[in-house]
Design a protein around this motif. Structure first.
Motif, PDB file in Angstrom:
ATOM      1  N   GLU A 186      -5.968   8.384  -9.733  1.00  0.00           N
ATOM      2  CA  GLU A 186      -7.141   8.104  -8.908  1.00  0.00           C
ATOM      3  C   GLU A 186      -7.416   6.600  -8.877  1.00  0.00           C
ATOM      4  O   GLU A 186      -7.923   6.082  -7.875  1.00  0.00           O
ATOM      5  CB  GLU A 186      -8.364   8.846  -9.443  1.00  0.00           C
ATOM      6  N   GLU A 187      -7.090   5.901  -9.946  1.00  0.00           N
ATOM      7  CA  GLU A 187      -7.313   4.455 -10.026  1.00  0.00           C
ATOM      8  C   GLU A 187      -6.483   3.718  -8.964  1.00  0.00           C
ATOM      9  O   GLU A 187      -6.991   2.844  -8.263  1.00  0.00           O
ATOM     10  CB  GLU A 187      -6.947   3.950 -11.422  1.00  0.00           C
ATOM     11  N   ILE A 188      -5.217   4.074  -8.850  1.00  0.00           N
ATOM     12  CA  ILE A 188      -4.359   3.451  -7.833  1.00  0.00           C
ATOM     13  C   ILE A 188      -4.880   3.793  -6.439  1.00  0.00           C
ATOM     14  O   ILE A 188      -4.918   2.933  -5.555  1.00  0.00           O
ATOM     15  CB  ILE A 188      -2.889   3.875  -7.998  1.00  0.00           C
ATOM     16  N   LEU A 189      -5.301   5.032  -6.255  1.00  0.00           N
ATOM     17  CA  LEU A 189      -5.829   5.433  -4.948  1.00  0.00           C
ATOM     18  C   LEU A 189      -7.095   4.654  -4.599  1.00  0.00           C
ATOM     19  O   LEU A 189      -7.289   4.277  -3.444  1.00  0.00           O
ATOM     20  CB  LEU A 189      -6.094   6.936  -4.906  1.00  0.00           C
ATOM     21  N   SER A 190      -7.920   4.366  -5.586  1.00  0.00           N
ATOM     22  CA  SER A 190      -9.120   3.565  -5.337  1.00  0.00           C
ATOM     23  C   SER A 190      -8.742   2.158  -4.888  1.00  0.00           C
ATOM     24  O   SER A 190      -9.390   1.578  -4.005  1.00  0.00           O
ATOM     25  CB  SER A 190      -9.996   3.504  -6.586  1.00  0.00           C
ATOM     26  N   GLU A 191      -7.688   1.606  -5.492  1.00  0.00           N
ATOM     27  CA  GLU A 191      -7.213   0.284  -5.091  1.00  0.00           C
ATOM     28  C   GLU A 191      -6.760   0.296  -3.631  1.00  0.00           C
ATOM     29  O   GLU A 191      -7.165  -0.558  -2.840  1.00  0.00           O
ATOM     30  CB  GLU A 191      -6.050  -0.150  -5.989  1.00  0.00           C
ATOM     31  N   VAL A 192      -5.930   1.264  -3.269  1.00  0.00           N
ATOM     32  CA  VAL A 192      -5.419   1.351  -1.896  1.00  0.00           C
ATOM     33  C   VAL A 192      -6.564   1.636  -0.928  1.00  0.00           C
ATOM     34  O   VAL A 192      -6.628   1.060   0.162  1.00  0.00           O
ATOM     35  CB  VAL A 192      -4.305   2.417  -1.777  1.00  0.00           C
ATOM     36  N   GLU A 193      -7.473   2.480  -1.342  1.00  0.00           N
ATOM     37  CA  GLU A 193      -8.640   2.798  -0.517  1.00  0.00           C
ATOM     38  C   GLU A 193      -9.425   1.523  -0.192  1.00  0.00           C
ATOM     39  O   GLU A 193      -9.859   1.319   0.950  1.00  0.00           O
ATOM     40  CB  GLU A 193      -9.522   3.793  -1.268  1.00  0.00           C
ATOM     41  N   GLY A 194      -9.591   0.650  -1.170  1.00  0.00           N
ATOM     42  CA  GLY A 194     -10.288  -0.611  -0.949  1.00  0.00           C
ATOM     43  C   GLY A 194      -9.560  -1.499   0.048  1.00  0.00           C
ATOM     44  O   GLY A 194     -10.183  -2.108   0.925  1.00  0.00           O
ATOM     45  N   LEU A 195      -8.224  -1.553  -0.065  1.00  0.00           N
ATOM     46  CA  LEU A 195      -7.430  -2.372   0.855  1.00  0.00           C
ATOM     47  C   LEU A 195      -7.501  -1.833   2.278  1.00  0.00           C
ATOM     48  O   LEU A 195      -7.685  -2.593   3.238  1.00  0.00           O
ATOM     49  CB  LEU A 195      -5.974  -2.434   0.378  1.00  0.00           C
ATOM     50  N   VAL A 196      -7.367  -0.512   2.413  1.00  0.00           N
ATOM     51  CA  VAL A 196      -7.429   0.103   3.748  1.00  0.00           C
ATOM     52  C   VAL A 196      -8.830  -0.089   4.338  1.00  0.00           C
ATOM     53  O   VAL A 196      -8.968  -0.373   5.533  1.00  0.00           O
ATOM     54  CB  VAL A 196      -7.038   1.597   3.697  1.00  0.00           C
ATOM     55  N   SER A 197      -9.864   0.032   3.509  1.00  0.00           N
ATOM     56  CA  SER A 197     -11.241  -0.162   3.988  1.00  0.00           C
ATOM     57  C   SER A 197     -11.438  -1.579   4.514  1.00  0.00           C
ATOM     58  O   SER A 197     -12.075  -1.769   5.561  1.00  0.00           O
ATOM     59  CB  SER A 197     -12.256   0.107   2.869  1.00  0.00           C
ATOM     60  N   GLU A 198     -10.897  -2.562   3.803  1.00  0.00           N
ATOM     61  CA  GLU A 198     -11.010  -3.947   4.263  1.00  0.00           C
ATOM     62  C   GLU A 198     -10.317  -4.143   5.608  1.00  0.00           C
ATOM     63  O   GLU A 198     -10.864  -4.787   6.513  1.00  0.00           O
ATOM     64  CB  GLU A 198     -10.407  -4.903   3.236  1.00  0.00           C
ATOM     65  N   LEU A 199      -9.119  -3.587   5.745  1.00  0.00           N
ATOM     66  CA  LEU A 199      -8.393  -3.703   7.013  1.00  0.00           C
ATOM     67  C   LEU A 199      -9.142  -2.985   8.129  1.00  0.00           C
ATOM     68  O   LEU A 199      -9.257  -3.494   9.246  1.00  0.00           O
ATOM     69  CB  LEU A 199      -6.973  -3.152   6.870  1.00  0.00           C
ATOM     70  N   MET A 248       0.829  -1.207   0.000  1.00  0.00           N
ATOM     71  CA  MET A 248       0.000   0.000   0.000  1.00  0.00           C
ATOM     72  C   MET A 248       0.862   1.254   0.000  1.00  0.00           C
ATOM     73  O   MET A 248       0.557   2.224  -0.703  1.00  0.00           O
ATOM     74  CB  MET A 248      -0.948   0.004   1.205  1.00  0.00           C
ATOM     75  N   ASN A 249       1.947   1.242   0.758  1.00  0.00           N
ATOM     76  CA  ASN A 249       2.842   2.400   0.805  1.00  0.00           C
ATOM     77  C   ASN A 249       3.446   2.668  -0.580  1.00  0.00           C
ATOM     78  O   ASN A 249       3.467   3.807  -1.045  1.00  0.00           O
ATOM     79  CB  ASN A 249       3.940   2.167   1.846  1.00  0.00           C
ATOM     80  N   ARG A 250       3.922   1.601  -1.238  1.00  0.00           N
ATOM     81  CA  ARG A 250       4.501   1.767  -2.574  1.00  0.00           C
ATOM     82  C   ARG A 250       3.454   2.261  -3.575  1.00  0.00           C
ATOM     83  O   ARG A 250       3.748   3.101  -4.420  1.00  0.00           O
ATOM     84  CB  ARG A 250       5.135   0.464  -3.058  1.00  0.00           C
ATOM     85  N   ARG A 251       2.232   1.767  -3.456  1.00  0.00           N
ATOM     86  CA  ARG A 251       1.164   2.208  -4.364  1.00  0.00           C
ATOM     87  C   ARG A 251       0.785   3.672  -4.100  1.00  0.00           C
ATOM     88  O   ARG A 251       0.458   4.405  -5.041  1.00  0.00           O
ATOM     89  CB  ARG A 251      -0.057   1.297  -4.238  1.00  0.00           C
ATOM     90  N   LEU A 252       0.805   4.091  -2.837  1.00  0.00           N
ATOM     91  CA  LEU A 252       0.530   5.501  -2.540  1.00  0.00           C
ATOM     92  C   LEU A 252       1.594   6.399  -3.161  1.00  0.00           C
ATOM     93  O   LEU A 252       1.281   7.469  -3.697  1.00  0.00           O
ATOM     94  CB  LEU A 252       0.455   5.735  -1.027  1.00  0.00           C
ATOM     95  N   ILE A 253       2.838   5.978  -3.094  1.00  0.00           N
ATOM     96  CA  ILE A 253       3.926   6.745  -3.720  1.00  0.00           C
ATOM     97  C   ILE A 253       3.688   6.830  -5.228  1.00  0.00           C
ATOM     98  O   ILE A 253       3.774   7.910  -5.832  1.00  0.00           O
ATOM     99  CB  ILE A 253       5.294   6.104  -3.413  1.00  0.00           C
ATOM    100  N   GLU A 254       3.365   5.685  -5.823  1.00  0.00           N
ATOM    101  CA  GLU A 254       3.115   5.643  -7.266  1.00  0.00           C
ATOM    102  C   GLU A 254       1.918   6.517  -7.646  1.00  0.00           C
ATOM    103  O   GLU A 254       1.959   7.247  -8.647  1.00  0.00           O
ATOM    104  CB  GLU A 254       2.879   4.191  -7.700  1.00  0.00           C
ATOM    105  N   ALA A 255       0.854   6.445  -6.852  1.00  0.00           N
ATOM    106  CA  ALA A 255      -0.328   7.265  -7.121  1.00  0.00           C
ATOM    107  C   ALA A 255       0.000   8.746  -7.048  1.00  0.00           C
ATOM    108  O   ALA A 255      -0.502   9.547  -7.848  1.00  0.00           O
ATOM    109  CB  ALA A 255      -1.442   6.928  -6.134  1.00  0.00           C
ATOM    110  N   ASN A 256       0.850   9.114  -6.111  1.00  0.00           N
ATOM    111  CA  ASN A 256       1.253  10.506  -5.961  1.00  0.00           C
ATOM    112  C   ASN A 256       2.067  10.954  -7.179  1.00  0.00           C
ATOM    113  O   ASN A 256       1.827  12.020  -7.733  1.00  0.00           O
ATOM    114  CB  ASN A 256       2.055  10.682  -4.667  1.00  0.00           C
TER     115      ASN A 256
END
Length: 135
Positions: A98-111, A85-93
């Motif tokens: 927004e697509e990558i952020l939606s992916e990470v958002e889904g993972l964080v929501s599940e956790l 998730m950290n690497r994807r947030l860096i990549e999204a930045n």
């Protein structure tokens, strides 16, 4: 001397007096808030707000990584997930994605949702055990 903002004082008190499980839940919710704000900033073309909010989300994920109890069986899987998730947030930045952020958002929501359930079950066990011991 000026009076402190009552909302800020309440918020500070909530954080300072919350049990560790609740603090973790607050962090997950904060991470989701910052990801949503980052997505909004991307949609609005506001690079500064995007960067600020995504860095805050990264810091929360990094805090989870640093404070992870390595003696718990699930910790290795969580570390892998947090690192991803950290690497994807860096990549999204970098890519303003927004697509990558939606992916990470889904993972964080599940956790977050899993953590909410753990807190709920823990409370039930504590209250159930306390009531069961009384005559």
């Amino acid at each position: 001397m000026s009076l402190a903002n009552p909302y800020q004082a309440y918020q500070n008190n909530s954080v300072q007096t919350a049990p560790p499980g609740e603090l973790t839940l607050m962090l997950y919710n904060g991470c989701l808030k910052f990801i949503a704000a980052g997505k909004k900033a991307i949609a609005e073309g506001n690079a500064e707000a995007k960067n600020t909010n995504l860095l805050k989300a990264q810091r929360i994920i990094q805090e989870f990584m640093v404070t992870l109890d390595r003696n718990v069986a699930v910790s290795e899987n969580l570390m892998t997930m947090y690192d991803y998730m950290n690497r994807r947030l860096i990549e999204a930045n970098i890519k303003s994605s927004e697509e990558i952020l939606s992916e990470v958002e889904g993972l964080v929501s599940e956790l977050r949702d899993t953590w909410k359930e753990v807190i709920r079950i823990n409370r039930q066990m504590q209250h159930g055990a306390g009531a069961g011991g009384k005559v």
